[in-house]
Write an enzyme that holds these catalytic residues in place. Structure first.
Site, PDB file in Angstrom:
ATOM      1  N   LYS A  56       0.851  -1.191   0.000  1.00 45.28           N
ATOM      2  CA  LYS A  56       0.000   0.000   0.000  1.00 45.28           C
ATOM      3  C   LYS A  56       0.883   1.237   0.000  1.00 45.28           C
ATOM      4  CE  LYS A  56      -1.946   2.753   2.997  1.00 45.28           C
ATOM      5  NZ  LYS A  56      -1.918   3.979   2.179  1.00 45.28           N
ATOM      6  N   GLY A  66       7.140   4.895   7.939  1.00 46.23           N
ATOM      7  CA  GLY A  66       6.257   6.035   8.137  1.00 46.23           C
ATOM      8  C   GLY A  66       6.489   6.630   9.511  1.00 46.23           C
ATOM      9  N   SER A  67       5.469   7.285  10.025  1.00 46.82           N
ATOM     10  CA  SER A  67       5.646   8.015  11.281  1.00 46.82           C
ATOM     11  C   SER A  67       5.642   7.067  12.477  1.00 46.82           C
ATOM     12  CB  SER A  67       4.534   9.043  11.432  1.00 46.82           C
ATOM     13  OG  SER A  67       3.299   8.377  11.522  1.00 46.82           O
ATOM     14  N   THR A  68       6.210   7.530  13.554  1.00 40.94           N
ATOM     15  CA  THR A  68       6.286   6.717  14.768  1.00 40.94           C
ATOM     16  C   THR A  68       4.889   6.401  15.292  1.00 40.94           C
ATOM     17  OG1 THR A  68       8.467   7.537  15.326  1.00 40.94           O
ATOM     18  CG2 THR A  68       7.129   6.729  17.156  1.00 40.94           C
ATOM     19  N   ARG A  69       3.983   7.384  15.192  1.00 39.98           N
ATOM     20  CA  ARG A  69       2.628   7.152  15.707  1.00 39.98           C
ATOM     21  C   ARG A  69       1.927   6.037  14.930  1.00 39.98           C
ATOM     22  NH1 ARG A  69      -1.646  11.887  16.520  1.00 39.98           N
ATOM     23  NH2 ARG A  69      -1.357  11.996  14.307  1.00 39.98           N
ATOM     24  N   THR A  70       2.029   6.105  13.595  1.00 39.19           N
ATOM     25  CA  THR A  70       1.390   5.053  12.799  1.00 39.19           C
ATOM     26  C   THR A  70       2.075   3.715  13.051  1.00 39.19           C
ATOM     27  OG1 THR A  70       0.892   6.693  11.112  1.00 39.19           O
ATOM     28  CG2 THR A  70       0.691   4.409  10.467  1.00 39.19           C
ATOM     29  N   GLY A  71       3.383   3.736  13.189  1.00 32.64           N
ATOM     30  CA  GLY A  71       4.120   2.497  13.446  1.00 32.64           C
ATOM     31  C   GLY A  71       3.634   1.816  14.717  1.00 32.64           C
ATOM     32  N   GLU A 114      10.244   1.245  10.136  1.00 31.95           N
ATOM     33  CA  GLU A 114      11.204   2.332   9.892  1.00 31.95           C
ATOM     34  C   GLU A 114      10.468   3.629  10.156  1.00 31.95           C
ATOM     35  OE1 GLU A 114      14.268   1.890   9.346  1.00 31.95           O
ATOM     36  OE2 GLU A 114      14.278  -0.234   8.897  1.00 31.95           O
ATOM     37  N   CYS A 121      13.582  11.054   6.379  1.00 35.65           N
ATOM     38  CA  CYS A 121      13.549  10.522   7.748  1.00 35.65           C
ATOM     39  C   CYS A 121      14.837  10.849   8.490  1.00 35.65           C
ATOM     40  CB  CYS A 121      13.298   9.031   7.732  1.00 35.65           C
ATOM     41  SG  CYS A 121      14.472   8.114   6.721  1.00 35.65           S
ATOM     42  N   GLU A 128       9.623  16.077  15.331  1.00 32.69           N
ATOM     43  CA  GLU A 128      10.031  15.837  13.945  1.00 32.69           C
ATOM     44  C   GLU A 128       9.197  16.772  13.066  1.00 32.69           C
ATOM     45  OE1 GLU A 128       8.824  12.302  11.750  1.00 32.69           O
ATOM     46  OE2 GLU A 128      10.851  12.120  10.962  1.00 32.69           O
TER      47      GLU A 128
END
Ligand code: NAD
Length: 492
Positions: free
Chosen positions: A183, A236-241, A259, A294, A393
């Site tokens: 995706k 992607g972002s830390t929150r989504t991770g 990542e 990143c 970030e």
């Protein structure tokens, strides 16, 4: 290639499932060109039923196409052909990449597309080189580990380097014999569709590499949670991770590679050779792709005695950059991916100034003659570890400057409470460089340079909340395999 006419680019939309485009009904997402804010296409949002179709197709292809079972050398040959087709397609892929992303077409043509092709070639070479191991046992037994693909890998990519980030996921997964459902970001959905077409043309069996379109909440979440997804790899972002990791835990303790974000320091000692070169590295590491990287070197930590000289040089380099569309030959500053993201950058800089930071340059949009969301390179001084621009970030061309007097102070400032993705150290003293390398808590430390070479063997990945696992290197290949232990008793 350094320019193109955006009106001449043919964009094909849809999902790519089972080796072909799939028509999609239902809600769609409009896709905007960051360079000028024009909505130029839309993509369907894959719902749970579409995800099920894509994953089932991938699973069927995994079991029946022979991809996982053919001689690894043959798999490598197909992937090398895939890489050749990607490289040969640069005149189509580069403008497609540049049209809706922040990648200037010159860079997309000279770097993103060849780097994508080379990454596929690199992992193709692993297919028949790395297997399992034979264990030391007594002579009545044969003990070994057999490397096996997982099955169907769910891959989710960000928008900042759409082709390259996707290739870091799909290339090792395919080389190891897996099927993939990818995706892309809903903001940059199209270039990977061309990649999928080329994979099929190269001989990757239909259904082994699929692309589904949609947002995170509906499509990404359904993909991660699908019971036949055996492993998830995400950038992607830390929150989504973190949300993805939770979803993986809830739906079958699936392994994840994450990542994630960063807030990387660049540490400059007074003995660093050639300050002009150092300044170029510092400026380049925060203005490349307009800071939407990143590993952007977003926190400049500089020994007090040279702080003013370095700041002046960096400011001068910032002032030389010219905002412009990704298809314009004169532009040297990329657009910000979206209007909300540009507004977010403005808000963080604004809050930092209110909190006491001094604006040395930038701190504003490009002039009105550039219709897209462009933010001028910005330097903030008089900041502390608590300043918003130092802590968050930003993902934009915003550099903060802090000074230090000793190595210990530099290390203390370099440590970020959350992130540990990358760092740069600039010094002529090898002993000091090694002390810093050891002392910095980050997944990558560059000494007297900033950024990767074209060497794929060096893995990339974060410490702390910057991620889990690695992209690139042997590690990324092995992360797409699981290892079965076998013990054969010869005494029968
Ligand atoms: P993002 O987290 O907003 O989105 C990334 C992808 O995740 C998109 O495809 C999105 O649709 C999808 N997604 C969102 N919510 C989801 C959910 N709940 N479940 C499943 N999928 C979901 O990140 P972004 O804005 O696209 O990218 C920028 C971020 O990526 C930055 O934080 C940057 O540091 C990070 N990044 C990290 C690396 C690295 O190698 N460490 C490389 C590039 C970018």
């Amino acid at each position: 290639m350094d320019r193109f006419d955006p009106l001449t680019i043919n964009v094909r939309s849809g999902h790519f499932i089972g080796g072909d485009y799939v028509d999609a009904q239902g809600p769609r997402i409009e896709v905007t060109r960051p360079s000028d804010g024009v909505v130029y296409a839309s993509v369907p949002i894959a719902d749970a039923a579409t995800i099920d179709r894509a994953v089932q197709d991938a699973w069927t292809a995994f079991r029946t196409s022979g991809w996982a079972r053919i001689a690894p050398r043959e798999r490598a040959r197909v992937l090398r052909r895939f890489a050749d087709l990607v490289a040969a397609d640069a005149h189509t892929l580069a403008p497609l990449e540049a049209l809706g992303s922040t990648r200037p077409v010159r860079d997309a043509f000279n770097w993103d597309v060849p780097f994508t092709a080379e990454g596929i070639r690199f992992y193709a070479e692993f297919a028949d080189k790395l297997g399992g191991e034979v264990a030391a046992t007594d002579h009545d037994h044969l003990g070994m580990t057999i490397a096996e693909p997982y099955g169907v890998i769910g891959a989710i990519a960000p928008w900042n380097f759409p082709l390259v980030m996707a290739s870091w996921k799909i290339a090792p997964a395919l080389a190891a014999g897996n099927a993939v459902v990818l995706k892309p970001s809903e903001m940059t959905p199209f270039s990977v569709l061309r990649l999928a077409e080329l994979a099929v043309e190269a001989g990757v069996p239909p259904g082994i590499f699929n692309v589904v379109q949609g947002d995170g909440r509906t499509t990404g979440d359904a993909l991660v949670r699908h019971p036949l997804i055996a492993k998830v790899t995400f950038t992607g972002s830390t929150r989504t991770g973190a949300a993805i990791m939770a979803a993986c835990a809830e739906t079958g303790t699936k392994p994840v590679t994450l990542e994630l974000g960063g807030k990387s320091p660049q540490i400059v000692f007074a003995d660093a050779p050639r300050l002009d070169d150092v300044a170029r590295r510092i400026a380049g590491a925060i203005t490349g792709n307009a800071g939407q990287v990143c590993v952007a070197g977003s926190r400049l930590l500089v020994e007090r005695t040279i702080a003013d000289q370095l700041a002046e040089r960096v400011q001068r380099l910032f002032s030389e950059l010219r905002a412009g569309a990704t298809w314009s030959p004169d532009a040297t500053l990329a657009p910000i991916i979206s209007e909300p993201q540009a507004a977010r950058i403005e808000a963080i800089v604004g809050r930092s100034i209110t909190g006491g930071a001094t604006l040395r340059c930038g701190g504003r949009r490009a002039d009105a003659s550039t219709p897209g969301a462009f933010y001028m390179p910005t330097l903030l001084t008089d900041v502390t570890p608590h300043t918003d621009a130092v802590r968050d970030e930003i993902f934009g061309p915003v550099l903060t400057l802090q000074t230090f007097d000793t190595e210990d102070e530099a290390l203390a400032l370099a440590a970020h409470p959350d992130y540990g993705l990358a760092a740069g150290v600039h010094t002529a003293d090898l002993g000091r460089a090694l002390r810093m390398v050891r002392g910095i808590e980050a997944g990558t430390v560059w000494v007297n340079r900033y950024g990767r070479t074209s060497d794929f063997m060096i893995p990339t990945g974060g410490y702390k909340r910057s991620g889990i696992g690695k992209d690139l290197g042997r590690q990324a290949y092995e992360a797409n395999l699981r290892f079965k232990s076998v013990l054969i008793d010869a005494r029968v």
